[in-house]
Scaffold this motif. Structure first.
Motif, mmCIF file in Angstrom:
data_model
loop_
_atom_site.group_PDB
_atom_site.id
_atom_site.type_symbol
_atom_site.label_atom_id
_atom_site.label_comp_id
_atom_site.label_asym_id
_atom_site.label_seq_id
_atom_site.Cartn_x
_atom_site.Cartn_y
_atom_site.Cartn_z
ATOM 1 N N SER A 165 0.812 -1.218 0.000
ATOM 2 C CA SER A 165 0.000 0.000 0.000
ATOM 3 C C SER A 165 0.845 1.268 0.000
ATOM 4 O O SER A 165 0.372 2.329 -0.397
ATOM 5 N N ILE A 166 2.122 1.167 0.395
ATOM 6 C CA ILE A 166 2.971 2.357 0.419
ATOM 7 C C ILE A 166 3.209 2.900 -0.994
ATOM 8 O O ILE A 166 3.506 4.072 -1.162
ATOM 9 N N PHE A 167 3.080 2.020 -1.998
ATOM 10 C CA PHE A 167 3.275 2.486 -3.371
ATOM 11 C C PHE A 167 2.121 3.369 -3.837
ATOM 12 O O PHE A 167 2.177 3.935 -4.918
ATOM 13 N N LYS A 168 1.088 3.467 -3.024
ATOM 14 C CA LYS A 168 -0.017 4.380 -3.315
ATOM 15 C C LYS A 168 0.129 5.705 -2.567
ATOM 16 O O LYS A 168 -0.677 6.606 -2.758
ATOM 17 N N MET A 169 1.156 5.814 -1.730
ATOM 18 C CA MET A 169 1.336 7.023 -0.929
ATOM 19 C C MET A 169 2.106 8.077 -1.717
ATOM 20 O O MET A 169 3.152 7.769 -2.324
ATOM 21 N N PRO A 170 1.657 9.324 -1.713
ATOM 22 C CA PRO A 170 2.378 10.386 -2.423
ATOM 23 C C PRO A 170 3.805 10.570 -1.933
ATOM 24 O O PRO A 170 4.695 10.890 -2.720
#
Length: 469
Positions: A245-250
């Motif tokens: 999910s961190i790959f969705k964080m800006p």
């Protein structure tokens, strides 16, 4: 009959649990759990209430983290391998300066591509190396031994197992440990430039490479047995889960962009300082001396930035680490100022030494911040290696671009009294502006956070306001 199963995370490795009959007072059977792999604890029925106690018992039987003889022995061995193996390709600029002034490559503007491709391969291959390590991480020690014998490919496949082991040994002091590890290349810069220059001028490149290979084997071989992870191989049977999910964080892409821009400008000073001093009419020894100064400064900068990234701000009820965003900003900003303000106008040894010190400290400290960038994105221990490899890959893009960009920006006209002695003017401007752009990315992120009222609970960090307080 209902089956109860659970997986708990032990360090950065999950422990599988399997069902086993457990007889209750009523005489009925329910399913309990047994932690597996239980070594060195014998198989026994566990209730959920006792599971945490069993994990604590396992943890107590392992060597301590963040200190102790075993942890420092590992760090010493990793430091030696880093200094010997990684220091050699990072000092390619000595070879480049020799080739540039001797046939058959005399005057070839594409020589810089060779060195940057060597480091780029190590960085760009990070995701593949990380995938293989996660798939076969119980063999990470064997991978290190194999990597020591196969040159650049070996550097790629052995570096990430070493970093993974470092994550096992150091948690709260991970930034400092990584800073010490990365400082090893600075230590190698104390002797590599002088030794390589002497060997090249006396025996030529062929003999120099053979002597270097023998020396690396003799010096590095004895410390390899000390490279051991904290967890026994039995704990590596299960592939740890990753929080994607961190790959969705800006913030992940902000860190990546800042790393890319820093990488685009990072390599030019080390590559061209020896040539710069030669065109100023100084001896080759002065060029080698400047590389030594840069190496010492990088060593100090990496330890300082690593230590700073572990520090905590304790004020009232707040207990937080120094914001890594602020450290990224300071590193890139000061490096950019040093390039544009000192290197471009340097015409004496004193000015060049001052530049080498400031640039080495601040630009060199950037890489050790990758570990805390990862913890700023996710608290999952298993994500540390993935984050590090992702940022390494991004920097590899900058390394690949260095060769073609330098060939396009270099000019043949030399005017000693002009900015960058004219020949290096475009390179200095490009390198310095890339560094400033990296710092600007963090300022834009701060302003965006502030305008949206984001705090840590929304995935943001108002780091400048913390620094001001």
């Amino acid at each position: 009959m209902t089956t109860i199963t659970e997986t708990i995370e032990f360090g950065q490795y999950p422990i599988q649990v399997r069902p086993e009959p457990l007889r209750l007072r009523s005489g009925t059977k329910r399913q309990g759990v047994i932690a597996a792999p239980p070594s060195p604890v014998t198989s026994q029925a566990l209730s959920f209430e006792s599971l945490d106690q069993d994990v604590e018992k396992l943890e107590r039987q392992l060597p301590p983290v963040d200190g102790g003889i075993a942890a420092w022995k590992f760090l010493f061995a990793a430091f030696m391998i880093e200094a010997l193996l990684f220091g050699f390709p990072l000092n390619y600029d000595v070879f480049q300066n020799y080739y540039f002034h001797h046939p058959p490559f005399e005057g070839n503007a594409n020589l810089s591509t060779v060195g940057t491709l060597g480091t780029a391969f190590h960085y760009l291959g990070a995701p593949a190396a990380t995938y293989l390590l996660r798939r076969y991480h119980r063999w990470q020690k064997e991978v290190i031994w194999t990597g020591c014998s196969v040159s650049i490919i070996g550097i790629l496949i052995m570096y990430y197992p070493v970093f993974n082991m470092l994550n096992e040994w150091f948690i709260d002091r991970r930034g400092l440990a990584l800073g010490i590890l990365c400082a090893a290349t600075g230590v190698s810069g104390l002797f590599y430039p002088f030794l390589l220059e002497i060997l090249l001028n006396k025996y030529g490149p062929a003999t120099t490479l053979r002597v270097s290979a023998v020396a690396l084997t003799v010096l590095g071989g004895p410390v390899l047995p000390l490279l051991k992870g904290r967890y026994p191989s039995s704990y590596h049977d299960t592939i740890p889960k990753i929080d994607y999910s961190i790959f969705k964080m800006p913030l992940f892409y902000i860190f990546s962009l800042a790393t890319l821009l820093q990488g685009l400008g990072y390599y030019f000073p080390r590559i061209y300082l020896p040539s710069y001093t030669t065109l100023l009419g100084l001896s080759d020894r002065i060029g080698a001396l400047l590389l030594v100064v840069v190496s010492v400064a990088q060593m100090l900068g990496r330890i300082a930035f690593g230590y700073s990234s572990d520090l905590r701000i304790k004020r009232l009820l707040m207990d937080k680490r120094v914001p890594v965003e602020a450290l990224v900003f300071i590193s890139s900003l000061m490096a950019g100022i040093a390039i544009l303000g000192l290197w471009g106008m340097a015409s004496s040894i004193a000015a060049l030494i001052m530049f080498a010190l400031i640039y080495g400290i601040f630009a060199g400290g950037f890489v050790v911040l990758w570990a805390r960038m990862g913890t700023a994105l996710s608290s999952s221990p298993s994500f540390a290696l993935v984050a590090f490899s992702a940022f390494a890959c991004v920097k590899g893009i900058g390394s690949v671009a260095t060769g073609p960009v330098s060939s396009a920006l270099l000019t043949t006209d030399v005017r000693v009294k002009e900015y960058g002695i004219r020949r290096f003017k475009n390179i200095i401007l490009y390198s310095g502006l890339c560094m400033l752009a990296s710092a600007a990315v963090m300022v834009v992120w701060y302003l965006w956070e502030k305008s949206h009222g984001m705090g840590e609970e929304e995935g943001g960090v108002l780091w400048m306001s913390e620094v001001r307080r």
